[in-house]
Design a protein around this motif. Structure first.
Motif, short mmCIF file in Angstrom:
data_model
loop_
_atom_site.label_atom_id
_atom_site.label_comp_id
_atom_site.label_asym_id
_atom_site.label_seq_id
_atom_site.Cartn_x
_atom_site.Cartn_y
_atom_site.Cartn_z
N PHE A 192 0.82 -1.13 -0.26
CA PHE A 192 0.03 0.02 0.10
C PHE A 192 0.92 1.30 0.19
CE2 PHE A 192 0.97 -0.93 4.22
CZ PHE A 192 0.90 0.20 5.08
N ASP A 193 0.20 2.36 -0.68
CA ASP A 193 0.82 3.70 -0.30
C ASP A 193 0.23 4.35 0.95
OD1 ASP A 193 2.11 3.10 -2.54
OD2 ASP A 193 0.64 4.32 -3.77
N LEU A 194 0.86 5.40 1.66
CA LEU A 194 0.33 6.02 2.83
C LEU A 194 0.13 7.28 2.56
CD1 LEU A 194 -0.32 5.14 5.95
CD2 LEU A 194 2.31 6.10 6.39
N TYR A 195 -0.89 7.90 3.06
CA TYR A 195 -1.45 9.18 2.82
C TYR A 195 -1.77 9.63 4.27
CZ TYR A 195 -1.82 8.20 -2.16
OH TYR A 195 -1.82 7.96 -3.67
N LYS A 196 -1.50 10.98 4.28
CA LYS A 196 -1.61 11.60 5.64
C LYS A 196 -3.08 11.84 6.00
CE LYS A 196 -0.32 15.85 8.22
NZ LYS A 196 0.48 17.02 8.09
N THR A 197 -3.96 12.16 4.91
CA THR A 197 -5.14 12.35 5.21
C THR A 197 -6.17 12.04 4.01
OG1 THR A 197 -5.54 14.46 4.19
CG2 THR A 197 -4.83 14.50 6.53
N SER A 198 -7.56 12.04 3.92
CA SER A 198 -8.36 11.38 2.78
C SER A 198 -8.10 12.23 1.81
CB SER A 198 -9.77 11.24 3.18
OG SER A 198 -10.32 12.45 3.67
N GLY A 199 -8.11 13.61 1.99
CA GLY A 199 -7.92 14.75 1.20
C GLY A 199 -6.41 14.97 0.30
N SER A 200 -5.53 13.96 1.19
CA SER A 200 -3.86 14.31 0.36
C SER A 200 -3.53 13.70 -0.94
CB SER A 200 -3.21 13.48 1.35
OG SER A 200 -3.29 13.91 2.64
N GLY A 201 -3.31 14.39 -1.62
CA GLY A 201 -2.93 14.17 -3.16
C GLY A 201 -1.86 13.35 -3.37
N ALA A 202 -0.86 13.60 -2.55
CA ALA A 202 0.32 13.06 -2.71
C ALA A 202 0.81 12.07 -1.48
CB ALA A 202 1.61 13.97 -2.68
N ALA A 203 1.21 10.82 -1.69
CA ALA A 203 1.43 9.86 -0.71
C ALA A 203 2.69 10.26 0.15
CB ALA A 203 1.88 8.33 -1.30
N ARG A 204 2.80 10.13 1.31
CA ARG A 204 3.97 10.14 2.19
C ARG A 204 4.95 9.03 2.15
NH1 ARG A 204 3.10 14.04 6.82
NH2 ARG A 204 4.80 13.10 7.84
N ALA A 205 4.33 7.97 1.64
CA ALA A 205 5.31 6.70 1.36
C ALA A 205 4.61 5.86 0.49
CB ALA A 205 5.60 5.96 2.67
N THR A 206 5.26 5.19 -0.38
CA THR A 206 4.71 4.29 -1.59
C THR A 206 5.37 3.04 -1.26
OG1 THR A 206 6.35 5.19 -3.37
CG2 THR A 206 4.28 6.22 -3.03
N GLY A 207 4.50 2.09 -1.87
CA GLY A 207 5.03 0.72 -2.14
C GLY A 207 5.37 -0.06 -0.72
N ILE A 208 4.80 0.21 0.43
CA ILE A 208 5.09 -0.27 1.63
C ILE A 208 4.48 -1.66 1.64
CG2 ILE A 208 4.42 -0.36 3.95
CD1 ILE A 208 4.24 2.78 4.01
N VAL A 209 5.69 -2.59 1.84
CA VAL A 209 5.27 -3.97 2.17
C VAL A 209 5.36 -4.41 3.73
CG1 VAL A 209 5.78 -6.17 1.20
CG2 VAL A 209 6.05 -4.47 -0.34
N LEU A 210 4.38 -5.06 4.03
CA LEU A 210 4.41 -5.59 5.51
C LEU A 210 4.40 -7.25 5.70
CD1 LEU A 210 2.37 -3.13 7.42
CD2 LEU A 210 4.81 -2.82 7.27
N ASN A 211 3.88 -7.60 4.33
CA ASN A 211 3.53 -8.98 4.48
C ASN A 211 4.00 -9.79 3.24
OD1 ASN A 211 2.56 -11.45 5.12
ND2 ASN A 211 0.51 -10.99 4.69
N ALA A 212 5.43 -9.69 3.10
CA ALA A 212 5.95 -10.39 1.99
C ALA A 212 5.90 -11.84 1.54
CB ALA A 212 7.55 -9.99 1.90
N THR A 213 5.47 -12.51 2.77
CA THR A 213 5.34 -13.95 2.47
C THR A 213 3.86 -14.29 2.21
OG1 THR A 213 4.86 -14.13 4.80
CG2 THR A 213 7.09 -14.41 4.15
N GLY A 214 2.87 -13.20 2.38
CA GLY A 214 1.39 -13.48 2.28
C GLY A 214 0.92 -14.36 3.39
N THR A 215 1.53 -14.55 4.53
CA THR A 215 0.99 -15.39 5.54
C THR A 215 -0.02 -14.63 6.28
OG1 THR A 215 2.76 -14.86 7.02
CG2 THR A 215 3.13 -16.67 5.85
#
Length: 342
Positions: A154-177
Motif C-alpha cells: 500500500f501507499d500511505l497518505y496523511k489524510t483522505s484529501g491528500s493528493g500525494a503519498a507520504r510513502a509508496t510501495g509499503i510491504v508488511l507481508n512479503a510472505t503473504g501469511t
C-alpha cells in the motif's frame, strides 16, 4: 522482559480499565475509545505498573508507553481498492531507553507498536460473545478487515484529501501469511445497562482479538498489554500469535526518509500525530488536544551519574546522590529524585 507485569498485575489493570470505562457505556465508539486517552486513566495505569517495580542502582532503563489517536489519519491505499482505508483507530507504542544520568541522549533505544482497530457493539450476539470484526462485514468494516488481515502492499497518505503519498510501495507481508502481528481488534459494548456477562466476557471493558474473521475477542486489555510489553506469543485457537512488532527508532521522533516497511509506518504515524497542527478531534477531546497521549515514564532502574565512574564512592558523593541504603528492601528511588523533581 518485564517480569513485574505478571498475570496478577494484568488483572488489576483490567479492573481499573473497567472501572474507568464502564460509566461511559452508553457513548459511541470514538468517545468510548477516548476514555483510554484520559489523563486520570493514564495516571492510574502508571501508578499500577510503577508500584510493581524493584529498582536497582546499576543499570538504567526507562519505559515509555504512548497511545496515538489515528482515526482516519493516516490512511492506506492499495491497488485493489478505489478508496483509502484507515489503518486503525489507535496505536499502542512501547519505547525503552537505556540512559546514563547526566547525558541527554540515550545510549540505546528499542521500540515496538501495534495498531488497534476499535469497535463497539449494541448487537445482542456480539455483547454476548464478541467476535472479529465485531461490526457487520460490509463497507468500511470490510475494507479495514481486508487491510488488517492480509496487509497487501500500500501507499500511505496523511489524510483522505491528500493528493500525494507520504510513502509508496509499503510491504508488511512479503510472505503473504495470515495473520500478521501489526494490527488487532478491540471491542467494547454499548449498552444502557451493565451487560449481565460483564464479569466474564467484558472484564476489562475493552476486549481484543486478532484479525481473523470469527475469532473471539477474549483477551482483556491488561493481559494484552502484558503480552505486548513482554513480547510473549499469545495462545489463540489460531495458534500462537504476536501482539505488535518491533520497529527501528534510533532517534525520536524517528526519521521517515531512511525508513521502510513497518519502520516507515511507525515513523510516519509518530511524526503525523505529534505535528502541533494535527489536533485530536474536538468533539472527543476538546480544543487543541494532542493526538499522542503518554503514561508517565516508568523508571525501571538507574545508572550512576557520570562523575561517579571516575572516582571511588566517597561519603560526600554517597550523601549527594543518596545512593547508599543500609536497608536492601528500600532501594534508591530514582523517580522520587529525578532531575527537576522539587
Amino acid at each position: 522482559m518485564f517480569k513485574w507485569f505478571d498475570p496478577a498485575m494484568a488483572r488489576r489493570v483490567d479492573e481499573l480499565t473497567r472501572d474507568h470505562c464502564e460509566p461511559k457505556r452508553g457513548l459511541g465508539e470514538l468517545k468510548q475509545l477516548g476514555n483510554l486517552f484520559n489523563e486520570v486513566y493514564l495516571l492510574s495505569l502508571y501508578q499500577e505498573m510503577a508500584a510493581g517495580i524493584i529498582r536497582n542502582t546499576r543499570y538504567g532503563a526507562v519505559l515509555q508507553i504512548k497511545l496515538a489517536w489515528i482515526d482516519k489519519i493516516p490512511l492506506a491505499k492499495t491497488s485493489a481498492k478505489p478508496i483509502k482505508t484507515e489503518l486503525g483507530d489507535a496505536v499502542l507504542f512501547a519505547i525503552e531507553e537505556r540512559r546514563i544520568v547526566g547525558q541527554t541522549v540515550p545510549i540505546a533505544r528499542s521500540a515496538k507498536a501495534v495498531i488497534l482497530q476499535a469497535k463497539i457493539t449494541e448487537r445482542y450476539q456480539q455483547i454476548k460473545k464478541p467476535t472479529v470484526p465485531i461490526a457487520p462485514m460490509t463497507g468500511s468494516t470490510k475494507d479495514e478487515y481486508d487491510l488488517l488481515s492480509a496487509w497487501p502492499p500500500f501507499d500511505l497518505y496523511k489524510t483522505s484529501g491528500s493528493g500525494a503519498a507520504r510513502a509508496t510501495g509499503i510491504v508488511l507481508n512479503a510472505t503473504g501469511t495470515k495473520p500478521q502481528p501489526f494490527g488487532w481488534y478491540m471491542a467494547a459494548p454499548k449498552a444502557k445497562h451493565i451487560p449481565s456477562n460483564v464479569d466474564t466476557t467484558w472484564p476489562s471493558w475493552w476486549m481484543l482479538g486478532p484479525p481473523v474473521q470469527g475469532h473471539d475477542c477474549v483477551f482483556s486489555f491488561g493481559s494484552f498489554l502484558r503480552y505486548f510489553l513482554n513480547g510473549m506469543p499469545i495462545p489463540t485457537k489460531s495458534g500462537p500469535l504476536t501482539a505488535g512488532a518491533s520497529f527501528s527508532c534510533p532517534s525520536y521522533p524517528p526519521d521517515t526518509a531512511s525508513a521502510s516497511g513497518w519502520d516507515r509506518v511507525c515513523a510516519e504515524i509518530i511524526n503525523i500525530v505529534e505535528d502541533p497542527d494535527m489536533h485530536a478531534p474536538q468533539s472527543v477531546f476538546g480544543v487543541n488536544t494532542s493526538r499522542m497521549a503518554s503514561v508517565d515514564e516508568i523508571y525501571l532502574d538507574f545508572i550512576y551519574p557520570i562523575e561517579l565512574y571516575n572516582t571511588f564512592l566517597s561519603p560526600y558523593l554517597i550523601n549527594k546522590y543518596r545512593l547508599w541504603s543500609f536497608n536492601p528492601s528500600q532501594p534508591f528511588d530514582w523517580y522520587a529524585h529525578r532531575p527537576g523533581k522539587k
